[in-house]
Enzyme design. Sequence first.
Site, PDB file in Angstrom:
ATOM      1  N   CYS A 135       0.849  -0.996   0.045  1.00  0.00           N
ATOM      2  CA  CYS A 135      -0.267   0.134  -0.374  1.00  0.00           C
ATOM      3  C   CYS A 135       1.062   1.197   0.610  1.00  0.00           C
ATOM      4  O   CYS A 135       0.459   2.078  -0.785  1.00  0.00           O
ATOM      5  CB  CYS A 135      -1.045  -0.102   1.060  1.00  0.00           C
ATOM      6  SG  CYS A 135      -0.133  -0.446   2.971  1.00  0.00           S
ATOM      7  N   SER A 136       2.262   1.481   0.286  1.00  0.00           N
ATOM      8  CA  SER A 136       3.292   2.712   0.501  1.00  0.00           C
ATOM      9  C   SER A 136       4.004   2.260  -0.160  1.00  0.00           C
ATOM     10  O   SER A 136       4.884   3.273  -0.447  1.00  0.00           O
ATOM     11  CB  SER A 136       3.354   2.932   2.221  1.00  0.00           C
ATOM     12  OG  SER A 136       3.455   1.820   2.393  1.00  0.00           O
TER      13      SER A 136
END
EC number: 2.3.2.26
Length: 143
Positions: A135-136
């Site tokens: 997600c990051s």
Amino acid sequence: RKEYVDLYVNYMLNKSVQKPFEDFMQGFLRGCPARKWKMFSPEELQVVLEGDTTFADWHLLEKNVKYIQYHMSDRNIKDFWTLFRKLPEEKKRKFLAFVSGSDRITGYGLEYFTFHIQDPQVPDPDTVSPLAMTCSVTLLLPR
């Protein structure tokens, strides 16, 4: 026989999927008006929707990385990039999928793709494997 085959093929490839396709197209155009998509050629639209699968220069990946609790001059980082450069194309794609969740890059290309390499700062790094936070777009690389 030819007429039968032509009618059967037409039914299977066109008529049998006509209603579901019309429903899909109606929903798609509700969220993405057609006038905005007309500027793209079919090939460009495919890249926008699916991502790019052709990477000309993997060195751009190395150039755009951001380090957290690491420096470019750290031994781990140098070793990581030395190993990465030696990987075949298929393994590089698998690494990209591991870090980002996809083996494709947005239509902008690798020059705009950034990811992070972070030291997870664990007490015993020898007991921890590299992890990814997709997600990051972060690779947790223990020292």
